[in-house]
Design a protein around this motif. Structure first.
Motif, PDB file in Angstrom:
ATOM      1  N   THR A 138       0.832  -1.206   0.000  1.00  0.00           N
ATOM      2  CA  THR A 138       0.000   0.000   0.000  1.00  0.00           C
ATOM      3  C   THR A 138       0.867   1.257   0.000  1.00  0.00           C
ATOM      4  O   THR A 138       0.528   2.254  -0.633  1.00  0.00           O
ATOM      5  N   ALA A 139       1.992   1.194   0.677  1.00  0.00           N
ATOM      6  CA  ALA A 139       2.877   2.358   0.770  1.00  0.00           C
ATOM      7  C   ALA A 139       3.659   2.601  -0.522  1.00  0.00           C
ATOM      8  O   ALA A 139       3.863   3.763  -0.904  1.00  0.00           O
ATOM      9  N   ILE A 140       4.098   1.546  -1.200  1.00  0.00           N
ATOM     10  CA  ILE A 140       4.942   1.769  -2.378  1.00  0.00           C
ATOM     11  C   ILE A 140       4.163   1.932  -3.676  1.00  0.00           C
ATOM     12  O   ILE A 140       4.666   2.540  -4.618  1.00  0.00           O
ATOM     13  N   ALA A 141       2.942   1.423  -3.755  1.00  0.00           N
ATOM     14  CA  ALA A 141       2.169   1.511  -5.000  1.00  0.00           C
ATOM     15  C   ALA A 141       2.028   2.947  -5.507  1.00  0.00           C
ATOM     16  O   ALA A 141       2.232   3.187  -6.706  1.00  0.00           O
ATOM     17  N   PRO A 142       1.713   3.917  -4.659  1.00  0.00           N
ATOM     18  CA  PRO A 142       1.609   5.286  -5.179  1.00  0.00           C
ATOM     19  C   PRO A 142       2.924   5.813  -5.767  1.00  0.00           C
ATOM     20  O   PRO A 142       2.911   6.632  -6.684  1.00  0.00           O
ATOM     21  N   ILE A 143       4.026   5.334  -5.263  1.00  0.00           N
ATOM     22  CA  ILE A 143       5.331   5.764  -5.780  1.00  0.00           C
ATOM     23  C   ILE A 143       5.605   5.091  -7.127  1.00  0.00           C
ATOM     24  O   ILE A 143       5.991   5.738  -8.096  1.00  0.00           O
ATOM     25  N   VAL A 144       5.396   3.781  -7.196  1.00  0.00           N
ATOM     26  CA  VAL A 144       5.664   3.032  -8.427  1.00  0.00           C
ATOM     27  C   VAL A 144       4.738   3.483  -9.555  1.00  0.00           C
ATOM     28  O   VAL A 144       5.154   3.590 -10.712  1.00  0.00           O
ATOM     29  N   PHE A 145       3.480   3.755  -9.219  1.00  0.00           N
ATOM     30  CA  PHE A 145       2.495   4.105 -10.246  1.00  0.00           C
ATOM     31  C   PHE A 145       2.265   5.621 -10.368  1.00  0.00           C
ATOM     32  O   PHE A 145       1.319   6.041 -11.025  1.00  0.00           O
ATOM     33  N   GLU A 146       3.147   6.406  -9.800  1.00  0.00           N
ATOM     34  CA  GLU A 146       3.008   7.858  -9.884  1.00  0.00           C
ATOM     35  C   GLU A 146       2.970   8.313 -11.341  1.00  0.00           C
ATOM     36  O   GLU A 146       3.786   7.899 -12.165  1.00  0.00           O
ATOM     37  N   GLY A 147       1.995   9.144 -11.662  1.00  0.00           N
ATOM     38  CA  GLY A 147       1.871   9.677 -13.018  1.00  0.00           C
ATOM     39  C   GLY A 147       1.215   8.736 -14.009  1.00  0.00           C
ATOM     40  O   GLY A 147       1.058   9.078 -15.179  1.00  0.00           O
ATOM     41  N   VAL A 148       0.832   7.564 -13.579  1.00  0.00           N
ATOM     42  CA  VAL A 148       0.200   6.585 -14.468  1.00  0.00           C
ATOM     43  C   VAL A 148      -1.309   6.694 -14.284  1.00  0.00           C
ATOM     44  O   VAL A 148      -1.822   6.480 -13.196  1.00  0.00           O
ATOM     45  N   ASP A 149      -1.988   7.059 -15.375  1.00  0.00           N
ATOM     46  CA  ASP A 149      -3.441   7.195 -15.315  1.00  0.00           C
ATOM     47  C   ASP A 149      -4.045   6.614 -16.593  1.00  0.00           C
ATOM     48  O   ASP A 149      -3.360   5.953 -17.366  1.00  0.00           O
ATOM     49  N   ARG A 150      -5.312   6.865 -16.818  1.00  0.00           N
ATOM     50  CA  ARG A 150      -6.028   6.304 -17.968  1.00  0.00           C
ATOM     51  C   ARG A 150      -5.424   6.748 -19.297  1.00  0.00           C
ATOM     52  O   ARG A 150      -5.640   6.109 -20.319  1.00  0.00           O
ATOM     53  N   GLU A 151      -4.701   7.849 -19.297  1.00  0.00           N
ATOM     54  CA  GLU A 151      -4.125   8.378 -20.542  1.00  0.00           C
ATOM     55  C   GLU A 151      -2.837   7.646 -20.941  1.00  0.00           C
ATOM     56  O   GLU A 151      -2.384   7.769 -22.067  1.00  0.00           O
ATOM     57  N   VAL A 152      -2.266   6.919 -20.024  1.00  0.00           N
ATOM     58  CA  VAL A 152      -1.002   6.223 -20.270  1.00  0.00           C
ATOM     59  C   VAL A 152      -1.294   4.891 -20.969  1.00  0.00           C
ATOM     60  O   VAL A 152      -2.251   4.204 -20.645  1.00  0.00           O
ATOM     61  N   GLU A 153      -0.449   4.553 -21.924  1.00  0.00           N
ATOM     62  CA  GLU A 153      -0.633   3.306 -22.680  1.00  0.00           C
ATOM     63  C   GLU A 153      -0.544   2.092 -21.761  1.00  0.00           C
ATOM     64  O   GLU A 153       0.198   2.102 -20.776  1.00  0.00           O
ATOM     65  N   PRO A 154      -1.283   1.030 -22.110  1.00  0.00           N
ATOM     66  CA  PRO A 154      -1.278  -0.191 -21.294  1.00  0.00           C
ATOM     67  C   PRO A 154       0.124  -0.759 -21.042  1.00  0.00           C
ATOM     68  O   PRO A 154       0.378  -1.306 -19.978  1.00  0.00           O
ATOM     69  N   GLN A 155       1.027  -0.596 -21.998  1.00  0.00           N
ATOM     70  CA  GLN A 155       2.383  -1.127 -21.819  1.00  0.00           C
ATOM     71  C   GLN A 155       3.069  -0.495 -20.610  1.00  0.00           C
ATOM     72  O   GLN A 155       3.809  -1.153 -19.888  1.00  0.00           O
ATOM     73  N   VAL A 156       2.821   0.780 -20.383  1.00  0.00           N
ATOM     74  CA  VAL A 156       3.413   1.459 -19.225  1.00  0.00           C
ATOM     75  C   VAL A 156       2.857   0.863 -17.943  1.00  0.00           C
ATOM     76  O   VAL A 156       3.598   0.628 -16.986  1.00  0.00           O
TER      77      VAL A 156
END
Length: 99
Positions: free
Chosen positions: A17-35
């Motif tokens: 729970t603590a690291i997920a926001p760091i690893v996925f920072e900036g990744v949203d619906r606009e980012v390609e699935p590969q990312v």
């Protein structure tokens, strides 16, 4: 108190729970699935390593490399399953990025 006195599952959940926001920072619906896939693999690698160390309990022995490999492989499979609906064929993000 020692590491072996703690609930490893609870620790892993808290760390995840603590690291997920760091690893996925900036990744949203606009980012390609590969990312998303790349970040999920990175998250699995991190969590596999942490899980392996925590499972060792109070002492980390020479077999840690094998345990890291097993835990990382397990995490990768778990993340692939959990992201399948989002990233798989017909997944929400995959559909959003079709032309």
């Amino acid at each position: 108190m020692k590491i072996s006195d703690l609930d490893v599952g609870e620790l892993v959940a808290a760390v995840s729970t603590a690291i997920a926001p760091i690893v996925f920072e900036g990744v949203d619906r606009e980012v390609e699935p590969q990312v998303w896939r790349q970040r999920a693999q990175l998250n699995a690698e991190i969590m596999g390593r942490i899980t392996a160390v925590l499972q060792c309990g109070d002492e980390v022995g020479p077999d840690i490399r094998e345990l890291i490999d097993r835990c990382t492989d397990h995490m990768k499979v778990a993340f692939e399953r959990s992201f399948a609906e989002l990233l798989g064929p017909g997944g929400t993000l995959s559909e959003d990025h079709k032309l």
